[in-house]
Motif scaffolding. Sequence first.
Motif, short mmCIF file in Angstrom:
data_model
loop_
_atom_site.label_atom_id
_atom_site.label_comp_id
_atom_site.label_asym_id
_atom_site.label_seq_id
_atom_site.Cartn_x
_atom_site.Cartn_y
_atom_site.Cartn_z
N ASP A 14 0.86 -1.19 0.00
CA ASP A 14 0.00 0.00 0.00
C ASP A 14 0.89 1.24 0.00
N ALA A 15 1.32 1.64 -1.18
CA ALA A 15 2.27 2.75 -1.34
C ALA A 15 1.78 4.06 -0.72
N LYS A 16 0.48 4.25 -0.66
CA LYS A 16 -0.04 5.51 -0.15
C LYS A 16 0.26 5.74 1.34
N ARG A 17 0.59 4.69 2.06
CA ARG A 17 0.97 4.84 3.47
C ARG A 17 2.35 5.49 3.59
N THR A 18 3.20 5.28 2.61
CA THR A 18 4.53 5.89 2.59
C THR A 18 4.54 7.16 1.77
N PHE A 19 3.86 7.13 0.65
CA PHE A 19 3.79 8.27 -0.27
C PHE A 19 2.32 8.62 -0.51
N PRO A 20 1.73 9.47 0.34
CA PRO A 20 0.29 9.76 0.25
C PRO A 20 -0.20 10.24 -1.12
N GLU A 21 0.64 10.89 -1.88
CA GLU A 21 0.23 11.39 -3.19
C GLU A 21 0.48 10.41 -4.32
N SER A 22 0.93 9.21 -4.00
CA SER A 22 1.25 8.21 -5.00
C SER A 22 0.02 7.82 -5.82
N MET A 23 0.26 7.55 -7.10
CA MET A 23 -0.79 7.03 -7.97
C MET A 23 -0.80 5.51 -8.00
N MET A 24 0.18 4.91 -7.32
CA MET A 24 0.29 3.44 -7.33
C MET A 24 -0.92 2.82 -6.66
N PRO A 25 -1.51 1.81 -7.30
CA PRO A 25 -2.65 1.14 -6.65
C PRO A 25 -2.19 0.37 -5.42
N SER A 26 -3.07 0.24 -4.48
CA SER A 26 -2.79 -0.55 -3.28
C SER A 26 -2.92 -2.02 -3.67
N MET A 27 -1.82 -2.73 -3.62
CA MET A 27 -1.80 -4.11 -4.09
C MET A 27 -2.33 -5.12 -3.07
N TYR A 28 -2.33 -4.72 -1.77
CA TYR A 28 -2.77 -5.66 -0.73
C TYR A 28 -3.70 -4.94 0.23
N LYS A 29 -4.78 -4.46 -0.31
CA LYS A 29 -5.77 -3.71 0.46
C LYS A 29 -7.14 -4.19 0.00
N THR A 30 -8.08 -4.29 0.92
CA THR A 30 -9.42 -4.77 0.57
C THR A 30 -10.53 -3.80 0.94
N ALA A 31 -10.23 -2.79 1.73
CA ALA A 31 -11.26 -1.85 2.18
C ALA A 31 -10.64 -0.48 2.45
N GLY A 32 -11.52 0.50 2.60
CA GLY A 32 -11.06 1.85 2.88
C GLY A 32 -10.81 2.68 1.64
N TYR A 33 -11.37 2.26 0.53
CA TYR A 33 -11.22 3.01 -0.71
C TYR A 33 -12.18 4.19 -0.72
N VAL A 34 -11.83 5.24 -1.45
CA VAL A 34 -12.70 6.40 -1.55
C VAL A 34 -13.92 6.06 -2.40
N ARG A 35 -13.70 5.45 -3.55
CA ARG A 35 -14.81 5.10 -4.43
C ARG A 35 -14.43 3.90 -5.28
N PRO A 36 -14.59 2.70 -4.74
CA PRO A 36 -14.16 1.53 -5.51
C PRO A 36 -15.09 1.24 -6.68
N GLY A 37 -14.52 0.76 -7.75
CA GLY A 37 -15.31 0.35 -8.89
C GLY A 37 -15.43 -1.15 -8.96
N ASP A 38 -16.40 -1.63 -9.68
CA ASP A 38 -16.61 -3.07 -9.88
C ASP A 38 -16.03 -3.44 -11.24
N ALA A 39 -14.71 -3.73 -11.23
CA ALA A 39 -13.97 -4.04 -12.45
C ALA A 39 -14.20 -2.92 -13.46
N PHE A 40 -14.61 -3.24 -14.66
CA PHE A 40 -14.84 -2.22 -15.68
C PHE A 40 -16.31 -2.13 -16.04
N THR A 41 -17.18 -2.33 -15.05
CA THR A 41 -18.62 -2.32 -15.32
C THR A 41 -19.23 -0.93 -15.23
N GLY A 42 -18.50 0.02 -14.64
CA GLY A 42 -19.05 1.35 -14.44
C GLY A 42 -19.91 1.43 -13.19
N LYS A 43 -20.01 0.35 -12.44
CA LYS A 43 -20.80 0.32 -11.22
C LYS A 43 -19.88 0.36 -10.01
#
Length: 146
Positions: free
Chosen positions: A90-119
């Motif tokens: 979770d790069a954002k814990r070290t670099f808050p402005e990072s664009m890198m996705p959190s690779m080992y995170k399951t919750a706490g997202y601002v607005r998660p998407g459902d794959a590429f469904t637009g939902k």
Amino acid sequence: MASAMPLAAETAPQDVAYDDIGAIAEPLSETAGNPEEGAKIYADKGTGNCVACHAISARTDAEFQGNIGPSLDGAGDRWSVEQLRGIVADAKRTFPESMMPSMYKTAGYVRPGDAFTGKAGTEPLPPLLNAQQIEDVVAYIATLKE
């Protein structure tokens, strides 16, 4: 019918202990990271897809390396294994402005998407990489010395 091998014990994403700079002291899996597997994950567009944003000059086999993230040349000298584990997870814990996705995170997202469904997705979401894959990528990046 062959039975599946049981997975090695691993730390669940919600149980990971980060320090105040985002490093993770304890491995996420009981199995040591495999740098060869980590090298494959780096270049695999279907798994980690690290290659989309990061370049490694020695990886002439990895086509279309990105330049959005920092070069990983010498990353094993710049960061400790514990820091690399935290950055990959979770790069954002070290670099808050990072664009890198959190690779080992399951919750706490601002607005998660459902794959590429637009939902909108519902949490918990599956992590992008599992615990062993994180350890493999970290083992690989740790080999990248100046």
